[in-house]
Design a protein around this motif. Sequence first.
Motif, short mmCIF file in Angstrom:
data_model
loop_
_atom_site.label_atom_id
_atom_site.label_comp_id
_atom_site.label_asym_id
_atom_site.label_seq_id
_atom_site.Cartn_x
_atom_site.Cartn_y
_atom_site.Cartn_z
N LYS A 1 1.38 -1.41 0.16
CA LYS A 1 -0.18 0.07 -0.45
C LYS A 1 1.21 1.57 -0.26
N GLY A 2 1.89 1.13 1.08
CA GLY A 2 2.61 2.58 1.10
C GLY A 2 3.41 2.36 -0.08
N GLN A 3 3.97 1.28 -1.22
CA GLN A 3 4.71 1.69 -1.87
C GLN A 3 3.41 2.12 -3.53
N ILE A 4 2.30 1.42 -3.45
CA ILE A 4 1.68 2.78 -4.20
C ILE A 4 1.91 4.00 -4.20
N ILE B 1 9.43 3.69 -12.65
CA ILE B 1 8.16 3.51 -11.72
C ILE B 1 7.72 2.13 -11.94
N SER B 2 7.91 1.46 -13.10
CA SER B 2 8.09 0.59 -13.56
C SER B 2 8.43 -0.85 -12.14
N ASN B 3 9.96 0.18 -11.98
CA ASN B 3 10.52 -1.02 -11.05
C ASN B 3 9.80 -1.14 -9.56
N GLN B 4 9.20 -0.19 -9.41
CA GLN B 4 8.45 -0.25 -8.34
C GLN B 4 6.96 -1.05 -8.31
N ILE B 5 6.22 -0.19 -9.88
CA ILE B 5 5.58 -2.06 -9.59
C ILE B 5 5.58 -2.77 -9.72
N ILE B 6 6.28 -3.60 -9.96
CA ILE B 6 7.82 -5.02 -10.16
C ILE B 6 7.50 -4.87 -8.93
N ALA B 7 7.81 -4.24 -7.92
CA ALA B 7 7.99 -4.28 -6.31
C ALA B 7 7.09 -4.56 -5.47
N SER B 8 5.77 -3.40 -6.17
CA SER B 8 4.71 -3.45 -5.25
C SER B 8 3.97 -5.49 -5.73
N ALA C 1 5.29 -7.79 -6.90
CA ALA C 1 5.89 -8.89 -6.13
C ALA C 1 5.55 -9.16 -4.35
N LEU C 2 4.67 -8.39 -3.84
CA LEU C 2 4.63 -8.11 -2.60
C LEU C 2 3.00 -8.55 -2.17
N LEU C 3 2.36 -8.25 -3.46
CA LEU C 3 1.47 -9.09 -3.21
C LEU C 3 1.45 -10.28 -3.57
N LYS C 4 1.92 -10.45 -4.22
CA LYS C 4 2.36 -12.41 -5.02
C LYS C 4 3.14 -12.61 -3.38
#
Length: 88
Positions: free
Chosen positions: A16-19, A35-42, A44-47
């Motif tokens: 949530k904080g990353q988003i 931005i794309s790298n941060q989306i990928i990191a988010s 991964a956390l959801l998975k």
Amino acid sequence: MNEERKKALTSLKTAKGQIDGIIKMLEDERYCVDISNQIIASQALLKKANMLILKQHMHHCVKDAIMENDANRKIDEIIVILEKVIQK
């Protein structure tokens, strides 16, 4: 709350904080690759959170259903989830 749920909650709060950060990056017109790298990191956390929840489900709900000779419904639930994950 068991340990898997606590860990899942932590992952979801972090995501949530990353988003929120990603939204800010977009508003600030930051570099697309960042931005794309941060989306990928988010993602991964959801998975990770999803896996923790499913692990808890298997160890508790499905295990209990097996012990009560009522496993088919729980197994079908897991199959539906796996179909969604695999189709992506």
